[in-house]
Every structure is written in structure tokens, then in C-alpha cells.
Design a protein around this motif. Structure first.
Motif, mmCIF file in Angstrom:
data_model
loop_
_atom_site.group_PDB
_atom_site.id
_atom_site.type_symbol
_atom_site.label_atom_id
_atom_site.label_comp_id
_atom_site.label_asym_id
_atom_site.label_seq_id
_atom_site.Cartn_x
_atom_site.Cartn_y
_atom_site.Cartn_z
ATOM 1 N N GLU A 177 9.469 -3.131 -0.080
ATOM 2 C CA GLU A 177 8.968 -1.766 -0.178
ATOM 3 C C GLU A 177 10.041 -0.679 -0.122
ATOM 4 O O GLU A 177 10.952 -0.728 0.701
ATOM 5 N N ASN A 178 9.872 0.304 -1.008
ATOM 6 C CA ASN A 178 10.414 1.654 -0.864
ATOM 7 C C ASN A 178 11.922 1.761 -0.681
ATOM 8 O O ASN A 178 12.392 2.556 0.131
ATOM 9 N N HIS A 179 12.677 0.962 -1.453
ATOM 10 C CA HIS A 179 14.127 1.110 -1.406
ATOM 11 C C HIS A 179 14.707 0.996 -2.807
ATOM 12 O O HIS A 179 14.260 0.191 -3.620
ATOM 13 N N SER A 180 15.721 1.813 -3.045
ATOM 14 C CA SER A 180 16.362 1.837 -4.350
ATOM 15 C C SER A 180 17.366 0.697 -4.475
ATOM 16 O O SER A 180 17.752 0.062 -3.487
ATOM 17 N N TYR A 181 17.811 0.475 -5.678
ATOM 18 C CA TYR A 181 18.794 -0.576 -5.965
ATOM 19 C C TYR A 181 20.021 -0.427 -5.072
ATOM 20 O O TYR A 181 20.485 -1.386 -4.453
ATOM 21 N N GLY A 182 20.550 0.800 -4.987
ATOM 22 C CA GLY A 182 21.774 1.027 -4.232
ATOM 23 C C GLY A 182 21.614 0.878 -2.736
ATOM 24 O O GLY A 182 22.607 0.697 -2.020
ATOM 25 N N GLU A 183 20.394 0.940 -2.249
ATOM 26 C CA GLU A 183 20.156 0.769 -0.821
ATOM 27 C C GLU A 183 20.061 -0.703 -0.416
ATOM 28 O O GLU A 183 20.026 -1.004 0.769
ATOM 29 N N HIS A 221 5.168 6.238 -8.925
ATOM 30 C CA HIS A 221 4.940 6.442 -7.499
ATOM 31 C C HIS A 221 3.462 6.773 -7.325
ATOM 32 O O HIS A 221 2.842 7.334 -8.222
ATOM 33 N N PRO A 222 2.827 6.443 -6.191
ATOM 34 C CA PRO A 222 3.359 5.762 -5.014
ATOM 35 C C PRO A 222 3.265 4.239 -5.163
ATOM 36 O O PRO A 222 3.263 3.719 -6.282
ATOM 37 N N SER A 223 3.076 3.540 -4.010
ATOM 38 C CA SER A 223 3.192 2.082 -3.978
ATOM 39 C C SER A 223 2.119 1.338 -4.762
ATOM 40 O O SER A 223 2.419 0.517 -5.635
ATOM 41 N N GLU A 224 0.870 1.556 -4.429
ATOM 42 C CA GLU A 224 -0.208 0.671 -4.853
ATOM 43 C C GLU A 224 -0.310 0.476 -6.361
ATOM 44 O O GLU A 224 -0.526 -0.658 -6.820
ATOM 45 N N PRO A 225 -0.174 1.534 -7.176
ATOM 46 C CA PRO A 225 -0.258 1.300 -8.625
ATOM 47 C C PRO A 225 0.779 0.302 -9.133
ATOM 48 O O PRO A 225 0.517 -0.429 -10.102
ATOM 49 N N ASN A 226 1.944 0.238 -8.491
ATOM 50 C CA ASN A 226 2.976 -0.706 -8.917
ATOM 51 C C ASN A 226 2.574 -2.148 -8.635
ATOM 52 O O ASN A 226 2.861 -3.048 -9.428
ATOM 53 N N LEU A 233 -5.135 4.082 -11.136
ATOM 54 C CA LEU A 233 -4.942 4.531 -9.761
ATOM 55 C C LEU A 233 -3.627 5.295 -9.642
ATOM 56 O O LEU A 233 -2.607 4.874 -10.191
ATOM 57 N N ALA A 234 -3.653 6.405 -8.912
ATOM 58 C CA ALA A 234 -2.452 7.218 -8.743
ATOM 59 C C ALA A 234 -2.191 7.518 -7.273
ATOM 60 O O ALA A 234 -1.491 8.478 -6.943
ATOM 61 N N ASN A 235 -2.755 6.700 -6.381
ATOM 62 C CA ASN A 235 -2.563 6.911 -4.947
ATOM 63 C C ASN A 235 -2.610 5.567 -4.222
ATOM 64 O O ASN A 235 -2.681 4.519 -4.862
ATOM 65 N N ASP A 236 -2.601 5.603 -2.903
ATOM 66 C CA ASP A 236 -2.595 4.381 -2.095
ATOM 67 C C ASP A 236 -3.936 4.143 -1.409
ATOM 68 O O ASP A 236 -3.995 3.567 -0.325
ATOM 69 N N SER A 237 -5.014 4.572 -2.034
ATOM 70 C CA SER A 237 -6.329 4.489 -1.401
ATOM 71 C C SER A 237 -6.867 3.057 -1.390
ATOM 72 O O SER A 237 -6.399 2.184 -2.110
ATOM 73 N N VAL A 276 12.467 -11.822 -6.085
ATOM 74 C CA VAL A 276 12.318 -10.755 -5.088
ATOM 75 C C VAL A 276 12.409 -9.426 -5.815
ATOM 76 O O VAL A 276 13.389 -9.165 -6.532
ATOM 77 N N THR A 277 11.395 -8.597 -5.638
ATOM 78 C CA THR A 277 11.415 -7.272 -6.249
ATOM 79 C C THR A 277 10.857 -6.265 -5.246
ATOM 80 O O THR A 277 10.467 -6.626 -4.131
ATOM 81 N N PHE A 278 10.844 -5.000 -5.630
ATOM 82 C CA PHE A 278 10.357 -3.925 -4.765
ATOM 83 C C PHE A 278 9.261 -3.153 -5.490
ATOM 84 O O PHE A 278 9.201 -3.152 -6.726
ATOM 85 N N ASP A 279 8.399 -2.502 -4.734
ATOM 86 C CA ASP A 279 7.310 -1.753 -5.357
ATOM 87 C C ASP A 279 7.810 -0.462 -6.001
ATOM 88 O O ASP A 279 7.439 -0.113 -7.111
ATOM 89 N N GLU A 280 8.671 0.268 -5.285
ATOM 90 C CA GLU A 280 9.213 1.534 -5.776
ATOM 91 C C GLU A 280 10.493 1.823 -5.011
ATOM 92 O O GLU A 280 10.824 1.145 -4.031
ATOM 93 N N ASP A 281 11.223 2.852 -5.439
ATOM 94 C CA ASP A 281 12.448 3.190 -4.730
ATOM 95 C C ASP A 281 12.158 4.193 -3.617
ATOM 96 O O ASP A 281 11.026 4.289 -3.134
ATOM 97 N N ASP A 282 13.160 4.966 -3.235
ATOM 98 C CA ASP A 282 13.019 5.933 -2.145
ATOM 99 C C ASP A 282 12.601 7.311 -2.644
ATOM 100 O O ASP A 282 12.951 8.324 -2.059
ATOM 101 N N ARG A 283 11.840 7.330 -3.712
ATOM 102 C CA ARG A 283 11.332 8.558 -4.340
ATOM 103 C C ARG A 283 12.415 9.353 -5.061
ATOM 104 O O ARG A 283 12.308 10.571 -5.210
ATOM 105 N N SER A 284 13.462 8.684 -5.516
ATOM 106 C CA SER A 284 14.443 9.359 -6.354
ATOM 107 C C SER A 284 13.880 9.491 -7.765
ATOM 108 O O SER A 284 12.817 8.970 -8.082
#
Length: 278
Positions: free
Chosen positions: A42-48, A76-81, A93-97, A215-223
Motif C-alpha cells: 500500500e501507498n508507496h512510490s517506486y522511489g520509496e 487514486h484512491p486505493s480501492e479502485p486499483n 468506483l472513485a472512493n474507498d467505500s 509484488v505490487t502496490f495499489d498506489e503511490d504516495d499521492r504524487s
């Protein structure tokens, strides 16, 4: 006919000697794996992550596997990914509901319909088949298979049910760490250590047992660019960095191609990753 009989005898002899024949390529030239395990953080960019001293295990997986240097989340955010990765669509979906219910095609249903096997393993989920939205560190929004009526509840398992005998794993599994170990609420170091301790055994086993770890991530740090780490590790993977631009839809299309099922939704506009296989 004589050649065919000879080939059968060779395979039988190798099996009796404890040797595994090499993976048989799929029709698209991709390897045909016995087991594929996907882990979503979750929630980290490539460089992180890649090259970060706080993520030595993930960095080592990338060094000894295939690191996709131009991998991007859908939005963004997480769930749609998560929905995009599992079904080829954000389902609008455009939210985490939560909760949501869908009946459209998805990877789990495709595999089961094709006579293969699928399971999602969620850490900290209180019981198999659980359909609640939140329980402690468990969040249903990170376990997309729960939302689809055409995926049986028997495929919705706890990470506590993850087999220690990896040969018993389904053809495709997805692991959703809890809100701490997916790096959402806890540090990169905490998540990296959990991955090593919990799934490092599978990663090592996969190299010599015709299996794959993604191993992958849902999204980055909102960059702005939403660039995320995506790593392939296991048998038949060519090591190094690969600059092909991919998204969650590309990863889904690759999983579908590796298992011989059709594309779905937006994965049909993506091409499977082909340049990372030995």
C-alpha cells in the motif's frame, strides 16, 4: 509414434528420479506456472521502496528478479486499483467505500470456470468467508474478491489458512496483508520485514518449483504520476530492470495470459508482459 513413446518414457524417468521437467510455454510464449502468488502492498512510490535501506528484502527481490521501472497505478484512491487488478475495471468506483457487490467477470471466476483454482488470503480477517467491511486491521476494500458474487466464499480465506506446504496452493493466490503489514499504517521497514518472514519461504521455493511471486502496490504516495513498485520473482524470470510501461491492467492481462484465460474489461487493451521471461 515412436518419438512420442520415447518422450513419455523420458518424462516418467525424470519424475521417478525427482527431477522436474521445464515449464511448458503457453501459446503466447509465456511460461506455464504451477503456482502464482500476488501480494499487494500500500501507498508507496517506486522511489520509496526500490533501493530504500528500509526495504532490503523487496530490493533484493527486485535485484534477483524483474523490477518493472515504469509501473503505474490506475488512479487514486486505493480501492479502485484493487478492482482494476482483479477484474479489469474500477467498476465505476472513485472512493474507498464499503460494501459493494458486483457480478462482472474477474480473474477468480475465470480461473474457477476454467477448472483451475483461486484463493484470496487476507491477513487479520476474523474468519473464512467473512464479508464485513472492517475488523481490527482487516479491511475488505483491499480484498476485491469478496465483492464479486461469482467468486465463492470458499475462496475467501484468512492468511492464517495459507499452507506451509506450498505445493497445496491454488494455481493463483492473492495475499492482502493487514493495514500494518501492507505499509498503510506502519512503516516500510515493518512491511518489508513481514514480507520476508511470512512469504520469503515461498519466494525461495518458487525459484525451484516452477512458481512465481508478484509484488505490487495499489498506489503511490499521492504524487502526480502514481508510479509504483512492481516486482516479478521466481522461476523463468530474467533478472534486471525493465522499462516497459505497465499498469494494473497490464499485470492482470499478464496473469490471464500465464494461466490461459481471456482478457476482461480494460485488460483487453493491454498486452501481457513478454520481455521478462527466460
Amino acid at each position: 509414434m515412436r518419438f512420442r513413446r520415447f518422450l513419455v518414457l523420458v518424462v516418467v524417468a525424470l519424475t521417478a528420479a525427482g527431477c522436474r521437467p521445464a515449464a511448458v510455454p503457453t501459446s503466447g510464449g509465456l511460461p506455464s506456472y504451477d503456482h502464482i502468488l500476488v501480494v499487494v502492498e500500500e501507498n508507496h512510490s517506486y522511489g520509496e521502496i526500490v533501493g530504500n535501506a528500509d526495504a532490503p528484502y523487496l530490493t533484493s527481490l527486485g535485484t534477483n528478479g524483474a523490477t518493472m521501472t515504469q509501473s503505474f497505478a490506475v488512479m487514486h484512491p486505493s480501492e479502485p486499483n484493487y478492482l482494476a487488478l482483479f477484474s479489469g475495471s474500477t467498476q465505476g468506483l472513485a472512493n474507498d467505500s464499503c460494501p459493494h457487490t458486483y457480478s462482472t467477470e474477474n480473474l477468480g471466476h475465470q480461473l474457477i470456470t476454467a477448472g483451475q483454482t483461486f484463493a484470496g488470503y487476507s491477513e487479520s480477517m476474523p474468519s473464512p468467508g467473512y464479508s464485513g467491511c472492517v475488523d481490527g486491521r482487516y479491511a475488505r476494500k483491499h480484498s476485491p474478491w469478496v465483492n464479486f458474487t461469482n467468486v465463492p466464499s470458499s475462496s475467501n480465506l484468512r492468511f492464517a489458512d495459507f499452507p506451509t506446504d506450498y505445493a497445496r496452493l491454488p494455481r493463483v493466490s492473492i495475499v492482502a496483508p493487514d493495514l500494518c503489514h501492507d505499509m498503510h499504517d506502519c512503516s516500510v521497514s515493518t512491511g518489508d520485514t513481514w514480507l520476508k518472514n511470512s512469504l520469503g519461504g515461498y519466494a525461495s521455493w518458487a525459484k525451484t518449483h516452477n512458481s512465481l511471486l508478484v509484488v505490487t502496490f495499489d498506489e503511490d504516495d499521492r504524487s502526480a504520476d502514481n508510479r509504483i513498485p512492481t516486482i516479478f520473482f521466481g522461476a523463468h524470470v530474467a533478472t534486471g530492470g525493465h522499462g516497459e510501461r505497465i499498469t494494473h491492467y497490464t499485470v492482470l492481462r499478464t496473469l490471464q495470459s500465464l494461466t490461459g484465460v481471456a482478457c476482461t474489461g480494460n485488460s483487453c487493451a493491454a498486452s501481457p508482459i513478454t520481455g521478462i521471461w527466460n
